[in-house]
Design an enzyme around this catalytic site. Sequence first.
Site, PDB file in Angstrom:
ATOM      1  N   TYR A  74      21.530  34.920 117.987  1.00 27.46           N
ATOM      2  CA  TYR A  74      21.066  34.692 116.622  1.00 27.46           C
ATOM      3  C   TYR A  74      22.245  34.648 115.654  1.00 27.46           C
ATOM      4  O   TYR A  74      22.336  33.761 114.802  1.00 27.46           O
ATOM      5  CB  TYR A  74      20.098  35.803 116.234  1.00 27.46           C
ATOM      6  CG  TYR A  74      19.469  35.640 114.864  1.00 27.46           C
ATOM      7  CD1 TYR A  74      18.450  34.710 114.647  1.00 27.46           C
ATOM      8  CD2 TYR A  74      19.881  36.426 113.794  1.00 27.46           C
ATOM      9  CE1 TYR A  74      17.864  34.566 113.405  1.00 27.46           C
ATOM     10  CE2 TYR A  74      19.300  36.289 112.548  1.00 27.46           C
ATOM     11  CZ  TYR A  74      18.290  35.354 112.355  1.00 27.46           C
ATOM     12  OH  TYR A  74      17.714  35.219 111.113  1.00 27.46           O
ATOM     13  N   ASN A 108      13.932  26.763 106.350  1.00 28.07           N
ATOM     14  CA  ASN A 108      13.664  28.197 106.381  1.00 28.07           C
ATOM     15  C   ASN A 108      13.364  28.721 107.783  1.00 28.07           C
ATOM     16  O   ASN A 108      13.634  29.878 108.080  1.00 28.07           O
ATOM     17  CB  ASN A 108      12.483  28.514 105.453  1.00 28.07           C
ATOM     18  CG  ASN A 108      11.947  29.915 105.649  1.00 28.07           C
ATOM     19  OD1 ASN A 108      12.607  30.902 105.344  1.00 28.07           O
ATOM     20  ND2 ASN A 108      10.736  30.013 106.200  1.00 28.07           N
TER      21      ASN A 108
END
Length: 265
Positions: free
Chosen positions: A159, A93
């Site tokens: 990202y 995560n």
Amino acid sequence: MHFEGTFIGKKVVITGAAGIFGTWIAQAFASQGAKLILSDIRDKELRAMREDPLLKNVELLFHTTDLAQEASIVELAEFVEQEWSSADILINNAGIYQRHRLLEMNVKDWNTSIGVNVTAPFLLTQLLAQQMIKDGKPGSIINISSGAALSNQIGGGHYSTGKAALSMLTRSFALELAPYQIRVNAVAPGFAPGSEVSELSEDYVQNMLTQIPLGRTSGPQDAPTAILYLCSEAASFITGSTLTVDGGRTAGTFKSPKPQAGKQA
């Protein structure tokens, strides 16, 4: 969707556990009777999770992990082996997002972004899958992706590159681990205020809301329910897939005049 009895006693490792999505995922598995190893670089916030009333009655273990450092990732894997021999479920995560234009970004920041968002899931999946294989048991691994894997914006190229790479890493591991009955999938959650380490302005949140067709931000049951499903026997024939849970944001261009924060259907 009901998962009664599915996860009782299952051993679940969650990285980035002290963040908003990590906490929601931990609460979801705890509600089903799972045992948890929670990992995060933020030690104080991580340990404070012991006081979470939704995590009170489950077996909790903690590991402070710097996912930008290979040695720390190896230490986490060794901790899992020491405590459990092997996990049943891994949730990759943890992620990092700091706005940098590519023309101005230095190599150190680039390497940190790719390291946490791609290299860490690669290495931890490799190490924990090896433990599962050694113990001869099936498993489920979930990578937390993002709509950024499909669309880009200025300041987030690093990202988006990392999340796109994570999607292919998910498929690649799914192929290699299928003979061992270890399934690897991804979940791409929708926008949730507070999901990033950096503070978000109210204007930013309101602008994001106008881009979500279903008219609200991601809530505590949305992505975790998808994760529970993919880790359950109901999804036993699913591997190498990404389940997007974003209120329709990546479905296409959308602009709403009346955003509604915090409401769930």
